[in-house]
Every structure is written in structure tokens, then in C-alpha cells.
Design a protein around this motif. Sequence first.
Motif, PDB file in Angstrom:
ATOM      1  N   VAL A 296       0.843  -1.203   0.000  1.00 41.21           N
ATOM      2  CA  VAL A 296       0.000   0.000   0.000  1.00 41.21           C
ATOM      3  C   VAL A 296       0.872   1.245   0.000  1.00 41.21           C
ATOM      4  O   VAL A 296       0.672   2.171  -0.789  1.00 41.21           O
ATOM      5  CB  VAL A 296      -0.945   0.004   1.230  1.00 41.21           C
ATOM      6  N   VAL A 297       1.840   1.288   0.907  1.00 37.43           N
ATOM      7  CA  VAL A 297       2.761   2.421   0.983  1.00 37.43           C
ATOM      8  C   VAL A 297       4.081   1.942   1.569  1.00 37.43           C
ATOM      9  O   VAL A 297       4.102   1.288   2.617  1.00 37.43           O
ATOM     10  CB  VAL A 297       2.170   3.573   1.836  1.00 37.43           C
ATOM     11  N   LYS A 298       5.179   2.220   0.884  1.00 38.36           N
ATOM     12  CA  LYS A 298       6.485   1.776   1.355  1.00 38.36           C
ATOM     13  C   LYS A 298       7.063   2.824   2.299  1.00 38.36           C
ATOM     14  O   LYS A 298       7.494   3.898   1.889  1.00 38.36           O
ATOM     15  CB  LYS A 298       7.429   1.531   0.184  1.00 38.36           C
ATOM     16  N   THR A 299       7.020   2.523   3.566  1.00 42.99           N
ATOM     17  CA  THR A 299       7.501   3.460   4.582  1.00 42.99           C
ATOM     18  C   THR A 299       7.855   2.688   5.842  1.00 42.99           C
ATOM     19  O   THR A 299       7.402   1.552   6.032  1.00 42.99           O
ATOM     20  CB  THR A 299       6.421   4.513   4.911  1.00 42.99           C
ATOM     21  N   LYS A 300       8.634   3.299   6.702  1.00 42.91           N
ATOM     22  CA  LYS A 300       8.962   2.710   8.000  1.00 42.91           C
ATOM     23  C   LYS A 300       8.180   3.382   9.127  1.00 42.91           C
ATOM     24  O   LYS A 300       8.228   2.928  10.261  1.00 42.91           O
ATOM     25  CB  LYS A 300      10.466   2.850   8.277  1.00 42.91           C
ATOM     26  N   LYS A 301       7.478   4.468   8.813  1.00 39.72           N
ATOM     27  CA  LYS A 301       6.782   5.242   9.843  1.00 39.72           C
ATOM     28  C   LYS A 301       5.482   4.549  10.261  1.00 39.72           C
ATOM     29  O   LYS A 301       4.626   4.261   9.431  1.00 39.72           O
ATOM     30  CB  LYS A 301       6.486   6.659   9.333  1.00 39.72           C
ATOM     31  N   THR A 302       5.336   4.333  11.564  1.00 39.38           N
ATOM     32  CA  THR A 302       4.177   3.572  12.048  1.00 39.38           C
ATOM     33  C   THR A 302       2.858   4.290  11.777  1.00 39.38           C
ATOM     34  O   THR A 302       1.842   3.641  11.520  1.00 39.38           O
ATOM     35  CB  THR A 302       4.306   3.283  13.555  1.00 39.38           C
ATOM     36  N   GLU A 303       2.852   5.637  11.830  1.00 38.56           N
ATOM     37  CA  GLU A 303       1.585   6.340  11.624  1.00 38.56           C
ATOM     38  C   GLU A 303       1.061   6.149  10.208  1.00 38.56           C
ATOM     39  O   GLU A 303      -0.158   6.076   9.985  1.00 38.56           O
ATOM     40  CB  GLU A 303       1.724   7.837  11.936  1.00 38.56           C
ATOM     41  N   PRO A 325      -1.110  12.051  13.990  1.00 37.19           N
ATOM     42  CA  PRO A 325      -0.329  13.253  14.289  1.00 37.19           C
ATOM     43  C   PRO A 325      -0.392  14.216  13.121  1.00 37.19           C
ATOM     44  O   PRO A 325      -0.572  13.801  11.967  1.00 37.19           O
ATOM     45  CB  PRO A 325       1.093  12.697  14.488  1.00 37.19           C
ATOM     46  N   ASP A 326      -0.254  15.499  13.410  1.00 36.38           N
ATOM     47  CA  ASP A 326      -0.387  16.517  12.363  1.00 36.38           C
ATOM     48  C   ASP A 326       0.556  16.281  11.194  1.00 36.38           C
ATOM     49  O   ASP A 326       0.257  16.654  10.054  1.00 36.38           O
ATOM     50  CB  ASP A 326      -0.129  17.914  12.957  1.00 36.38           C
ATOM     51  N   GLY A 327       1.711  15.669  11.451  1.00 37.65           N
ATOM     52  CA  GLY A 327       2.685  15.431  10.389  1.00 37.65           C
ATOM     53  C   GLY A 327       2.128  14.622   9.234  1.00 37.65           C
ATOM     54  O   GLY A 327       2.567  14.770   8.087  1.00 37.65           O
ATOM     55  N   VAL A 328       1.151  13.767   9.521  1.00 36.29           N
ATOM     56  CA  VAL A 328       0.522  12.982   8.459  1.00 36.29           C
ATOM     57  C   VAL A 328      -0.176  13.899   7.458  1.00 36.29           C
ATOM     58  O   VAL A 328      -0.240  13.609   6.260  1.00 36.29           O
ATOM     59  CB  VAL A 328      -0.488  11.978   9.066  1.00 36.29           C
ATOM     60  N   LEU A 329      -0.682  15.031   7.941  1.00 35.04           N
ATOM     61  CA  LEU A 329      -1.471  15.925   7.099  1.00 35.04           C
ATOM     62  C   LEU A 329      -0.633  16.757   6.144  1.00 35.04           C
ATOM     63  O   LEU A 329      -1.128  17.177   5.098  1.00 35.04           O
ATOM     64  CB  LEU A 329      -2.310  16.862   7.980  1.00 35.04           C
ATOM     65  N   PHE A 330       0.636  17.013   6.516  1.00 39.13           N
ATOM     66  CA  PHE A 330       1.443  17.896   5.660  1.00 39.13           C
ATOM     67  C   PHE A 330       2.850  17.372   5.384  1.00 39.13           C
ATOM     68  O   PHE A 330       3.638  18.046   4.715  1.00 39.13           O
ATOM     69  CB  PHE A 330       1.546  19.300   6.272  1.00 39.13           C
ATOM     70  N   GLY A 331       3.202  16.190   5.879  1.00 36.95           N
ATOM     71  CA  GLY A 331       4.550  15.652   5.656  1.00 36.95           C
ATOM     72  C   GLY A 331       4.919  15.651   4.184  1.00 36.95           C
ATOM     73  O   GLY A 331       4.087  15.368   3.315  1.00 36.95           O
ATOM     74  N   SER A 332       6.178  15.925   3.899  1.00 38.45           N
ATOM     75  CA  SER A 332       6.596  16.118   2.505  1.00 38.45           C
ATOM     76  C   SER A 332       7.262  14.900   1.879  1.00 38.45           C
ATOM     77  O   SER A 332       7.655  14.940   0.722  1.00 38.45           O
ATOM     78  CB  SER A 332       7.576  17.308   2.431  1.00 38.45           C
ATOM     79  N   SER A 333       7.380  13.801   2.647  1.00 39.58           N
ATOM     80  CA  SER A 333       8.030  12.621   2.073  1.00 39.58           C
ATOM     81  C   SER A 333       7.151  12.006   0.993  1.00 39.58           C
ATOM     82  O   SER A 333       5.933  12.267   0.915  1.00 39.58           O
ATOM     83  CB  SER A 333       8.310  11.581   3.160  1.00 39.58           C
ATOM     84  N   LYS A 334       7.751  11.171   0.179  1.00 35.97           N
ATOM     85  CA  LYS A 334       7.026  10.510  -0.906  1.00 35.97           C
ATOM     86  C   LYS A 334       5.882   9.664  -0.348  1.00 35.97           C
ATOM     87  O   LYS A 334       4.774   9.643  -0.906  1.00 35.97           O
ATOM     88  CB  LYS A 334       8.001   9.641  -1.703  1.00 35.97           C
ATOM     89  N   ALA A 335       6.145   8.980   0.774  1.00 41.36           N
ATOM     90  CA  ALA A 335       5.122   8.115   1.388  1.00 41.36           C
ATOM     91  C   ALA A 335       3.953   8.935   1.926  1.00 41.36           C
ATOM     92  O   ALA A 335       2.782   8.557   1.759  1.00 41.36           O
ATOM     93  CB  ALA A 335       5.743   7.278   2.502  1.00 41.36           C
ATOM     94  N   HIS A 336       4.267  10.070   2.570  1.00 37.62           N
ATOM     95  CA  HIS A 336       3.205  10.947   3.093  1.00 37.62           C
ATOM     96  C   HIS A 336       2.271  11.393   1.960  1.00 37.62           C
ATOM     97  O   HIS A 336       1.049  11.293   2.057  1.00 37.62           O
ATOM     98  CB  HIS A 336       3.809  12.190   3.759  1.00 37.62           C
ATOM     99  N   LYS A 337       2.876  11.894   0.899  1.00 40.23           N
ATOM    100  CA  LYS A 337       2.083  12.414  -0.212  1.00 40.23           C
ATOM    101  C   LYS A 337       1.284  11.312  -0.898  1.00 40.23           C
ATOM    102  O   LYS A 337       0.124  11.512  -1.277  1.00 40.23           O
ATOM    103  CB  LYS A 337       2.989  13.117  -1.225  1.00 40.23           C
ATOM    104  N   MET A 342      -3.899   8.918  -2.063  1.00 41.05           N
ATOM    105  CA  MET A 342      -4.724   7.719  -2.095  1.00 41.05           C
ATOM    106  C   MET A 342      -6.073   7.957  -1.398  1.00 41.05           C
ATOM    107  O   MET A 342      -7.129   7.590  -1.908  1.00 41.05           O
ATOM    108  CB  MET A 342      -3.966   6.577  -1.402  1.00 41.05           C
ATOM    109  N   LEU A 343      -6.020   8.603  -0.205  1.00 37.83           N
ATOM    110  CA  LEU A 343      -7.252   8.876   0.529  1.00 37.83           C
ATOM    111  C   LEU A 343      -8.180   9.792  -0.260  1.00 37.83           C
ATOM    112  O   LEU A 343      -9.396   9.599  -0.270  1.00 37.83           O
ATOM    113  CB  LEU A 343      -6.928   9.514   1.881  1.00 37.83           C
ATOM    114  N   VAL A 344      -7.601  10.784  -0.929  1.00 37.10           N
ATOM    115  CA  VAL A 344      -8.412  11.778  -1.649  1.00 37.10           C
ATOM    116  C   VAL A 344      -8.897  11.250  -2.999  1.00 37.10           C
ATOM    117  O   VAL A 344     -10.061  11.435  -3.369  1.00 37.10           O
ATOM    118  CB  VAL A 344      -7.604  13.085  -1.840  1.00 37.10           C
ATOM    119  N   GLU A 345      -8.016  10.586  -3.745  1.00 42.97           N
ATOM    120  CA  GLU A 345      -8.344  10.196  -5.118  1.00 42.97           C
ATOM    121  C   GLU A 345      -8.959   8.799  -5.233  1.00 42.97           C
ATOM    122  O   GLU A 345      -9.858   8.582  -6.049  1.00 42.97           O
ATOM    123  CB  GLU A 345      -7.079  10.261  -5.997  1.00 42.97           C
ATOM    124  N   ASP A 346      -8.474   7.840  -4.424  1.00 40.59           N
ATOM    125  CA  ASP A 346      -8.926   6.453  -4.569  1.00 40.59           C
ATOM    126  C   ASP A 346     -10.067   6.095  -3.619  1.00 40.59           C
ATOM    127  O   ASP A 346     -10.740   5.081  -3.802  1.00 40.59           O
ATOM    128  CB  ASP A 346      -7.758   5.486  -4.327  1.00 40.59           C
TER     129      ASP A 346
END
Length: 494
Positions: A296-303, A325-337, A342-346
Amino acid sequence: MITGTIKTQIDRIWDAFWSGGIANPMEVIEQMTYLLFIKRLDELQTGREKKAARTGKDVENPIFNKRQQKLRWSRFKELGAPAEMYRLVADEVFPFIKTLGGEGGESTYSTHMKDARFTIPTPALLAKVVDLIDQVPMDDRDTKGDVYEYMLGKIASAGQNGQFRTPRHITKLMVEMMAPRPEDTICDPACGTAGFLVAAAEYMDAHHRDEIYKDKKSVRRFNAETFHGFDFDTTMLRVGSMNMLLHGVENPAIEYRDSLSEGHAGVEGQFSLILANPPFAGSLDYESTAKDLLQVVKTKKTELLFLALFLRLLKPGGRAAVIVPDGVLFGSSKAHKALRRMLVEDHKLDGIVSMPSGVFRPYAGVSTAILLFTKTNSGGTDQVWFYDMQADGYSLDDKRNPLDAGRHESNNLPDILKRWQGRKGEGKRVRTEQSFLVPKAEIAGNDYDLSISRYKQVVHEAVEYDPPLKILAELKALEAEIMRGVDELEGMLK
């Protein structure tokens, strides 16, 4: 909220455990929970006996049979000798409660209670704690929940994995926003003490009681098929399953499962509602992470992994209310975006409630938000509803004292629920208000940034200042007055 008197009583019980040799906060809570549970069983039996006396029938589903009457709280608390009480509780009452829960076969509750231990070390401590607990008035259902919440609140640290309690009023808000129905299959993949599941059960009991208890099939579904919780802490599993049983859910599916590390073939697409506040302070190695989540998303971040998990567990049409956490809403990493896109488009991103940083004090000062979405696999986001929560009814410092709940500026929660339920009519609101709608196209144009500050307009009050020459003249006059005062003081000292 519980009163200061009851808080003092709980504090005295807590202090008795500590001075009696139990210093681990979770062990105190576990042992205290066992005793509260034993007391509650006696109360339930008494209620059924009173009903039987009124109707002239036999006691319905008795908890204690005739030979087990001595195991009741009201009986053993009267034993004069602490040593005699201790022997009875340790050797008979405690083994008895380990076998309870469910009809026929082994229940979730008895499964987790297998490894439970009665660790109160002395008869004197047991006698003291039983006497103190007996003085706490817990006839009211809400008071029981508040007492339990206050006990859990005495755990002073967030824990190694970023775990901390969700305040009861926030849990209740999220449940009310989701409005669970009898046909729902509800899951919390990081359930802890099962606070979200308990709140969902209470909501359904209050709003759909006739449906969930209309026949044996409905009762069985409510007790054994509706509620699912995962955790990898065995103490939490015991406390959580006991918490559910205390709140009338006899056999919830509370399982030992490391949600992020295990595959999800058995539970993928099984749930219609997810309510959760997962731990989000850490990261996992790719080798330790379930492969279906990394797809689904390649990341190490638990959130981010937990959000991927929620999408995995929900069935199409399933909905979720989760804390991030707020970082999920604006984080700039590839996984965040990628995950936000995915939430918005899919799928269908329904809403975001931005919460003040003090909500989780004293455990953490991190800023968080409630994310509300529906799994569709086919898009559906049209407009996203945003709400800027500025007050939750309590002070936003470490003390978290209750404020005047009747005033909007002290408590936004009733307004949040009202506006959420009428969000289709929110289009007329302007961006300077606490809630508003944002079109999907605008969110996409902002690289799927979901932070409320990106869209809310702040109105700055115009402040009029005197002309600069007038300000300078006033400064000169003030300086002259100061110098006169200095000259007078100098004259006095000569």
C-alpha cells in the motif's frame, strides 16, 4: 466527571497499593481492575435476584450458584480475619473469575485470563484495598467509566511505543460522529484497554437497544461478532476484555496480534467501521513490516503504516475515524504524499478535525487531528470538511481541569458533532469560520496538503496608531520627565 471526593478515594487506593509493595502502575491497574470486576459481578447478581423477587421467577442467568455464594464481594468483605479473606480470594474467587465469560466453549475473556496472576502480596493489603473500594460509589454507569479513566490516567508516561490514552470525551465524540449501527463490524487494531469498543457498545446500547436485543441471534451477534480488537500487550488484552465484559459485551473478539508485523489474509476487508488511536512514535524495519502493508505504501513510519492497515482491514463502503499526528497531514516525504493522494483520489476523504496540542496532556504535547474517511476503491471525494477545534471542555495544560462546558469557547465538541451531521449545508460557510468545506481540486492543487492552516483564512484586526511625529513627541516628553526625576534624586543624595 468524577468528583473530588471520588478522586481522593481512588488516590488512597492507589497509595495503598504502592505502600503495600506494588509499584508497577500497570500491575496496580490490573489488580484493581480484578477487584472492581469481582464487586461488579456481585452487583449484577443482586440486580438479577431483585428482578426474580419481583416477578416470582427463578434468577435469570445467575453468575453465582448456591455453592458459590461465599465468593461474592458482599460476603467475603464481611470476613473479620484478613488471612481468611486472602485465602478465599486467592484460592477460590480469583480462579472463579478466570473461567467466566461466554456461553459454551472457551471465551475471549477466559483465553486472556489464563495467564492472569493475583499478585496482592499480603492479607493486610487486600483487606485495606477491599475496604477502600467498597466505599467508592459506582452505581452509575458513567461513574464507573470515569473511575476507570481516572485510574488509567495515573499512568504517568506514554510508554515506549508512543502509546497514550485517548481522553474519554474525544473517544465519545468520534463514536458519535460515526454513529455505529447494529449491522456494523467494528475494529480497533491497537485497542489497548478497549476504550473505543466500549464507547461504541455504549452508543449502540443507547441508540439501538431494541435491535441488538430483539432476539437470540441479535444478542449473539452483538456479544460475539460485532467488536474486534487487536493488541500485542497481554496485560492490555486482559484489561480490555474485562472492560468489555464489565460493559455488557460478553465475548468480544479481542486477539493477540501485532497489527503491523503480521499478514492480514484472515481479516482483510472484514470490517465496516474502524475506530482507533494507534501508537505513532516509532518506525519499523521493512523486514519487520507486513508485506501487504508495504504494497500500500512503502515506509517505516508507524503512523503511515497504520493508515495503510486501516485501508486493508475495511470492506468497501467501510468508514473510519482515527487519530493521526499533524505530520501525516502535511509531511513532505514521498510516502506521506502518496497516502494522502490515495485517501483523496482512490477513496472518500470525508473530514478532518484539527485538535489543539493540549488534548493529550500530560502524556504528550503533540498536535493531532481526527481523520474521517470511507473506503471506496473508486474515489468519491468531492469536498472535504475541516473543523478547527480550539477547546475540548478542559484546560489545555497538564492539569486538564474541566471548564464551563456550556460555553462554545470552552467546549467545541457539541458544535463539531452538530456541524458534522449537517455538513452538506456547510458550503455557505466562509474560510474564516471554525468549519468549512474545501473542494477536492483545491486540495490536489496544494499537493494534497491536508493541514487546516493551508485553507483557513485568518482575519487580522486593523490597529490604528498615532502619527510617528506625535509618538516621537510623547517619547521626548517622557524622557524629559525621567531626567527631571533623576536630577531630583541626585539632589537628595548630595
